[in-house]
Design a protein around this motif. Structure first.
Motif, mmCIF file in Angstrom:
data_model
loop_
_atom_site.group_PDB
_atom_site.id
_atom_site.type_symbol
_atom_site.label_atom_id
_atom_site.label_comp_id
_atom_site.label_asym_id
_atom_site.label_seq_id
_atom_site.Cartn_x
_atom_site.Cartn_y
_atom_site.Cartn_z
ATOM 1 N N UNK A 11 32.464 37.149 -11.033
ATOM 2 C CA UNK A 11 31.017 37.189 -11.261
ATOM 3 C C UNK A 11 30.267 37.478 -9.966
ATOM 4 N N UNK A 12 30.788 36.899 -8.865
ATOM 5 C CA UNK A 12 30.138 37.137 -7.574
ATOM 6 C C UNK A 12 30.166 38.623 -7.247
ATOM 7 N N UNK A 13 31.321 39.222 -7.467
ATOM 8 C CA UNK A 13 31.486 40.637 -7.148
ATOM 9 C C UNK A 13 30.548 41.493 -8.001
ATOM 10 N N UNK A 14 30.492 41.143 -9.306
ATOM 11 C CA UNK A 14 29.618 41.916 -10.187
ATOM 12 C C UNK A 14 28.155 41.754 -9.776
ATOM 13 N N UNK A 15 27.784 40.491 -9.448
ATOM 14 C CA UNK A 15 26.408 40.227 -9.060
ATOM 15 C C UNK A 15 26.061 40.986 -7.781
ATOM 16 N N UNK A 16 27.018 40.986 -6.854
ATOM 17 C CA UNK A 16 26.789 41.664 -5.576
ATOM 18 C C UNK A 16 26.572 43.159 -5.800
ATOM 19 N N UNK A 17 27.430 43.729 -6.651
ATOM 20 C CA UNK A 17 27.289 45.170 -6.926
ATOM 21 C C UNK A 17 25.978 45.466 -7.642
ATOM 22 N N UNK A 18 25.639 44.605 -8.595
ATOM 23 C CA UNK A 18 24.359 44.795 -9.290
ATOM 24 C C UNK A 18 23.211 44.738 -8.296
ATOM 25 N N UNK A 19 23.310 43.778 -7.352
ATOM 26 C CA UNK A 19 22.236 43.635 -6.361
ATOM 27 C C UNK A 19 22.131 44.895 -5.515
ATOM 28 N N UNK A 20 23.306 45.417 -5.100
ATOM 29 C CA UNK A 20 23.297 46.621 -4.265
ATOM 30 C C UNK A 20 22.644 47.781 -5.008
ATOM 31 N N UNK A 21 22.900 47.831 -6.303
ATOM 32 C CA UNK A 21 22.372 48.957 -7.075
ATOM 33 C C UNK A 21 20.902 48.759 -7.435
ATOM 34 N N UNK A 22 20.409 47.535 -7.247
ATOM 35 C CA UNK A 22 19.058 47.273 -7.736
ATOM 36 C C UNK A 22 18.012 47.658 -6.707
ATOM 37 N N UNK A 23 16.802 47.773 -7.212
ATOM 38 C CA UNK A 23 15.715 48.199 -6.329
ATOM 39 C C UNK A 23 15.295 47.085 -5.395
ATOM 40 N N UNK A 24 15.318 45.832 -5.889
ATOM 41 C CA UNK A 24 14.797 44.757 -5.047
ATOM 42 C C UNK A 24 15.585 44.634 -3.767
ATOM 43 N N UNK A 25 16.896 44.804 -3.883
ATOM 44 C CA UNK A 25 17.724 44.633 -2.687
ATOM 45 C C UNK A 25 17.361 45.674 -1.637
ATOM 46 N N UNK A 26 17.270 46.907 -2.104
ATOM 47 C CA UNK A 26 16.940 48.001 -1.195
ATOM 48 C C UNK A 26 15.566 47.783 -0.570
ATOM 49 N N UNK A 27 14.634 47.418 -1.438
ATOM 50 C CA UNK A 27 13.247 47.241 -0.993
ATOM 51 C C UNK A 27 13.140 46.124 0.040
#
Lengths: 471, 293, 293
Positions: free
Chosen positions: B26-42
């Protein structure tokens, strides 16, 4: 950047171990001898002669009552065995040079010292004085020289220590190149026309302390990690030139403190990272006198300039006030309006200056009038200082700017603030090779993030199924 | 039922993943989702730009002196961190469970052979790694700039600043996750997270200021109340690590330095660690006891 | 394979499932039949341990509440509509679920291939059609080759072709010896897949019967949708059930399965209860397979 206490403590321990070993290694005769042997040597010598003391440890208290030069040749050790004053000079024109003086008594009422001088024209030079209550104590000893000594006080709580160097009614003395650590003060009572240069005082109460002592110049001294760097009280016509006061942040915590002093000149000093850079209490106090603060760097202090509300007739020009948490403030309510913050069209540099210099003449086009609502609150409620460096403080400052009825009066007005910090030739510690290590930190942080992103963030593709048919 | 056991014994059944294995997935999936998301980039870009900007300003302020105290611009970096990092962590945490719940994906995940604790801790861990990465990028770039300009901030203090900021992020994430577990909708969770941010960053400090003036609180009371706030604890810990003492913070700081002495950094760090663990533990318990999805 | 006793679930004051007890042996196929709101979905969630409820449930002898993770390892679950992160790619999603069950990547590919989705790995879940989503859900459910498949109205969002595919797959699984539990409101599915039907009404287990008893006629059955006023739908459904009709409510009116030559019967029943029917719509033919009886 000042390292954590742990490092400094460790450094101090290493240094003291090294020095202890050095003293032992140089001259450690099997038996300590009574100090009477030295007394006999002095008795045998004629007035004005040089008495060379053979290397060795001499125990007991010595009184020198003949004008001789006592030369320890860096090997003689005078050990007071924790009783009384180790060496007492009672004749004019005595020189004590190259001796190690240690273990005076500790009784505050009798004020035992390493070297006490009770007559004029003495020279106390290149000695190591350690574990003594007072270091060098000049009482009514005018025209004396105290030069190049290393003085370390007793390991006592600050309130019970004695002074590293004390002058009492001793005019025209030269105090230079001494290194003083862990004492109460280096203090000057009723002593005029002194020359104080290149002394270093650390880890003490007041680095240099003047009481009723006038007409003196203090130059190139370095005062760090004391409660107060230089504290002048009831002393007039004193010039502080090119000194540096670093990290003096004890209970008072002033780089320079002035109390009822007239005609003081403070020029080209570096006042860095003290609790308060300059503290002015009712100075100048006499009618017709003034104070001049010129070309100092007052940086990274909690408060750059703190003054009692009655302070007036001081002139501040060409100083650089850089990154102080508060540039200038008063004790309690009040303003610094009766002081001049510019002379002949030259004001000071303020790193929080919010104006501009469109005509590029080096002088800001708007006056510098700092108004801090939080600063005004701090003046009444010092406990609120806990909340500095926080967004809540910013919120209060913002409120102060947005609501004119809440806006406090500006503490001072600098009509011609400098657009750029003046270049001032004061010595300050450089950062050293931090750049390389900082680059390493940058590389480590970025590669950590990179490793995470590349190692975990990239999906590995699904291997093709054996039949691999599309639907 | 006996026939069921006869049909397929437990050893032929596929096993559920181990506790840590499930958390890791789940951590890995969450991390990847975060990387792909706009909030992380922003957030990463915003934090990096601001950190570099503040560092640059502090350099120009120090100029040729090369002597850095804890001046206004170092305080600026602190202010920036105290504003941005809690906002990042609280909103990221708030979206974690509530977001899945609202999109209906939570049910499907929970129908897999995993426990609620695994899902929650996995998401926390993944977001924590993403946040720390984001901070590392911001601090790394600004450290690079400081190095390039031969900056004045001590390396040790800088590393401490990074570490403490990461701890602050974990503490705020933990609060965010707790909010998320108790909220039915993402909008509610985000609103609550913003309110928590406002409270921790501004309201509690302003309230404590007012309280200390109105009720003439003693220094030990002010210190006790202030250090309960993770942001104040963070700030004090950073100042202690840079200055070795809290006397910068006036009578209250001096009191703390004198009475606690060497234990002060431990006390402050303990406050942060408490904030990082207790809300998370509460979130785990509440999530596990929740009757519905 | 499934043992449920006294399953009760309350949401606030309403009892969604009350005192439901049943057993399902390995290799059996059980349909849950009832209108929307009868408690089928809630019961399934209770059995999966996704929501907490009173009573005891175990799967393959593993207690669902105490060892939910291990119990769910024995289950492949297919929801009404697959809800997974819309941005996730199909391949990545499969990998996630495979890893979650400790399976190698090859298994994920095989499973995708088995439902005819290989070649679509780069597609995002958002871009899949309803049928493809359900096939993906099936692929996930079958990843670890679990002995029990639980499906919650798996065909309700599909067109006729999609339904056919799913039913065909399930028939294959039945013959492979899997145990099936599924909720449905389509008589044809129930008749062709189930050997037992639990009829649920307002959370209670109403009848434990077989498809043959529920639909004794060999005649073709037609679905008729009746449009009523909102307020009268519940009363109407009850009246029709008392008259022996199979009824379900789905928000777009009330669907009744009737013999082809008795289409007016439900309207007459309602007229006797003074319930007004605004409109009717004859849906499709539903062939009840001979073999199922």
């Amino acid at each position: 950047m000042r390292g954590p206490t742990v490092y400094r403590t460790a450094g101090a321990i290493v240094l003291s171990l090294l020095s202890a070993r050095g003293a032992r290694g140089q001259a450690a005769p099997p038996e300590p001898r009574p100090v009477a042997e030295v007394r006999a040597l002095i008795d045998a010598a004629g007035a004005g002669e040089v008495v060379r003391v053979p290397a060795g440890v001499y125990q007991g208290n010595l009184i020198v009552s003949k004008p001789v030069t006592l030369d320890g040749g860096a090997g003689a050790v005078f050990d007071g065995l924790g009783e009384g004053t180790v060496i007492e000079v009672r004749a004019e024109g005595v020189t004590i040079r190259g001796c190690t003086v240690r273990a005076s008594g500790a009784d505050v009422t009798s004020e035992p010292a390493g070297v006490r001088v009770l007559a004029g024209s003495a020279t106390i030079e290149s000695n190591i004085i350690e574990d003594t209550l007072f270091g060098v104590d000049l009482r009514e000893a005018p025209d004396s020289v105290v030069r190049g000594n290393t003085i370390t006080g007793k390991e006592l709580e600050p309130g019970r220590r004695g002074d590293g160097v004390r002058l009492w009614w001793s005019h025209n003395c030269v105090i230079e190149g001494n290194t003083v650590r862990g004492v109460r003060d280096m203090v000057f009572w009723y002593s005029e026309n002194l020359r104080l240069t290149r002394n270093t005082v650390t880890d003490s109460r007041y680095g240099l302390h003047f009481m009723y002592s006038h007409d003196t110049t203090l130059e190139d001294n370095r005062l760090s990690h004391n409660s107060v760097g230089v504290y002048l009280m009831y002393s007039h016509r004193i010039s502080l030139i090119g000194n540096s006061m670093l990290n003096n942040r004890g209970a008072s915590g002033y780089g320079v403190g002035l109390k009822d002093c007239d005609d003081i000149v403070i020029r080209r000093n570096a006042l860095l990272a003290n609790r308060v850079g300059v503290y002015v209490d009712n100075s100048p106090s006499s009618i017709g006198s003034s104070g001049l603060f010129e070309s100092n760097t007052i940086a990274f202090n909690e408060i750059g300039l703190l003054a009692t509300p009655n302070t007036h007739e001081n002139v501040f020009t060409g100083n650089a006030f850089i990154e102080n948490e508060e540039g200038a403030a008063t004790h309690g309510r009040g303003r610094l309006a009766s002081n001049a913050f510019a002379r002949a069209g030259v004001g000071n540099y303020w790193s929080d200056y919010a104006g501009f210099d469109l005509d590029a003449d080096g002088i800001g086009d708007l006056a510098h009038e700092p108004r801090s609502l939080f600063g005004a609150m701090l003046a009444n409620e010092p406990n609120l200082r806990l909340f500095v460096h926080s967004p809540a403080q910013q919120a209060i400052e913002f409120t102060g700017r947005a609501l004119p009825e809440l806006r406090p009066e500006s503490v001072l007005v600098d009509p011609s603030p400098l657009a750029l910090p003046p270049t001032i030739g004061t010595a300050a510690a450089g950062p050293g090779a931090d750049g390389v290590r900082m680059a390493v930190v940058a590389a480590v942080l970025l590669s950590m993030a990179g490793a995470c992103v590349l190692g975990m963030g990239i999906e590995r593709g699904l291997p093709a199924a054996k039949s691999g048919g599309r639907s | 039922m006996s026939t069921a056991h006869a049909h397929a014994g437990p050893d032929t059944f596929p096993a559920a993943p181990s506790l840590l294995g499930g958390i890791g997935r789940f951590a890995l999936r969450e991390f990847r989702d975060a990387l792909a998301s706009k909030w992380f980039l922003l957030y990463t870009i915003a934090f990096t730009v601001l950190a570099v900007g503040v560092s640059f300003l502090s350099l120009s302020g120090i100029g040729s002196h090369g002597f850095a105290g804890f001046g206004r611009t170092a305080a600026g970096l602190l202010n920036l961190i105290m504003l941005v990092v809690p906002l990042m962590a609280l909103t990221a945490g708030a979206g974690s469970i509530a977001g899945e719940r609202e999109r209906g994906t939570l049910l499907y995940l929970l129908a897999q052979p995993v426990s609620r604790t695994q899902v929650l801790l996995g998401k926390y861990l993944g977001l924590a790694i993403a946040l720390v990465c984001s901070l590392c990028i911001g601090f790394g770039v600004s450290a690079g700039m400081l190095a390039w300009r031969t900056g004045g901030v001590g390396v040790g203090s800088y590393a401490m600043l990074v570490g403490l900021t990461a701890l602050l992020a974990l503490a705020m994430l933990s609060v965010g996750v707790l909010i998320s577990v108790t909220s039915r909708r993402t909008a509610v969770a985000t609103g609550a997270a913003l309110f928590a941010w406002l409270t921790l960053v501004f309201l509690s400090d302003l309230g404590l200021m007012a309280g200390s003036v109105l009720f003439k609180l003693r220094v030990q009371e002010i210190f006790g109340l202030a250090s309960a706030n993770p942001l104040q604890s963070f700030k004090m810990a950073v100042i202690v690590s840079m200055n070795a003492s809290l006397d910068v913070l006036g009578p209250v700081g001096a009191y703390a330095s004198h009475t606690l002495g060497g234990a002060l950094p431990l006390v402050l760090t303990a406050s942060l660690v408490t904030w990082a663990t207790v809300p998370l533990a509460a979130a785990v318990v509440l999530f596990a006891r929740r009757g519905s999805v | 394979m499934i043992l449920a006793s006294g399953i009760t679930k309350r949401f606030g004051r309403t009892e969604a499932v009350s005192e439901v007890s049943f057993q399902l042996g390995a290799g059996g196929s059980l349909a849950l039949w009832g209108s929307n709101g009868a408690g089928k979905t809630t019961l399934i969630r209770c059995l999966l341990g996704v929501i907490r409820c009173r009573g005891r449930a175990s799967i393959g002898g593993v207690d669902v509440r105490r060892h939910g993770r291990h119990a769910r390892a024995l289950v492949g679950y297919v929801p009404q509509e697959l809800a997974f992160h819309d941005d996730a790619r199909l391949g990545a999603a499969m990998m996630f679920f495979a890893r979650l069950r400790g399976l190698p990547a090859g298994r994920a590919a095989e499973s995708l291939d088995a439902v005819g989705l290989s070649g679509h790995e780069r597609k995002r879940v958002r871009d899949l059609s309803g049928g493809m989503k359900q096939r993906l859900a099936l692929a996930v459910a079958l990843l670890s080759d679990p002995p029990l498949i639980i499906l919650d109205e798996p065909t309700s969002n599909l067109d006729a072709a999609g339904r056919g595919e799913v039913v065909e797959t399930l028939l294959r699984l039945r013959s492979a010896g899997k145990t099936l539990l599924f909720a449905s409101h389509r008589p044809d599915e129930v008749v062709s897949l189930a050997d037992r039907v639990l009829v649920m009404e307002r959370g209670r287990l109403f009848r434990d019967t077989t498809p043959g008893e529920l639909w004794p006629t060999t005649k073709p059955v037609q679905l008729v949708r009746l449009y009523l006023t909102m307020a009268s739908e519940a009363d109407a459904a009850e009246a029709l059930r008392e008259a022996g009709h199979a009824v379900h409510l789905n928000g777009h009116g009330l669907c009744v399965a009737v013999a082809r030559d008795r289409k007016a019967e439900p309207i007459a029943t309602l007229a006797r209860r003074r319930i007004e029917v605004r409109d009717i719509e004859v849906l499709e033919d539903v062939q009840i397979p001979e073999a199922a009886r």
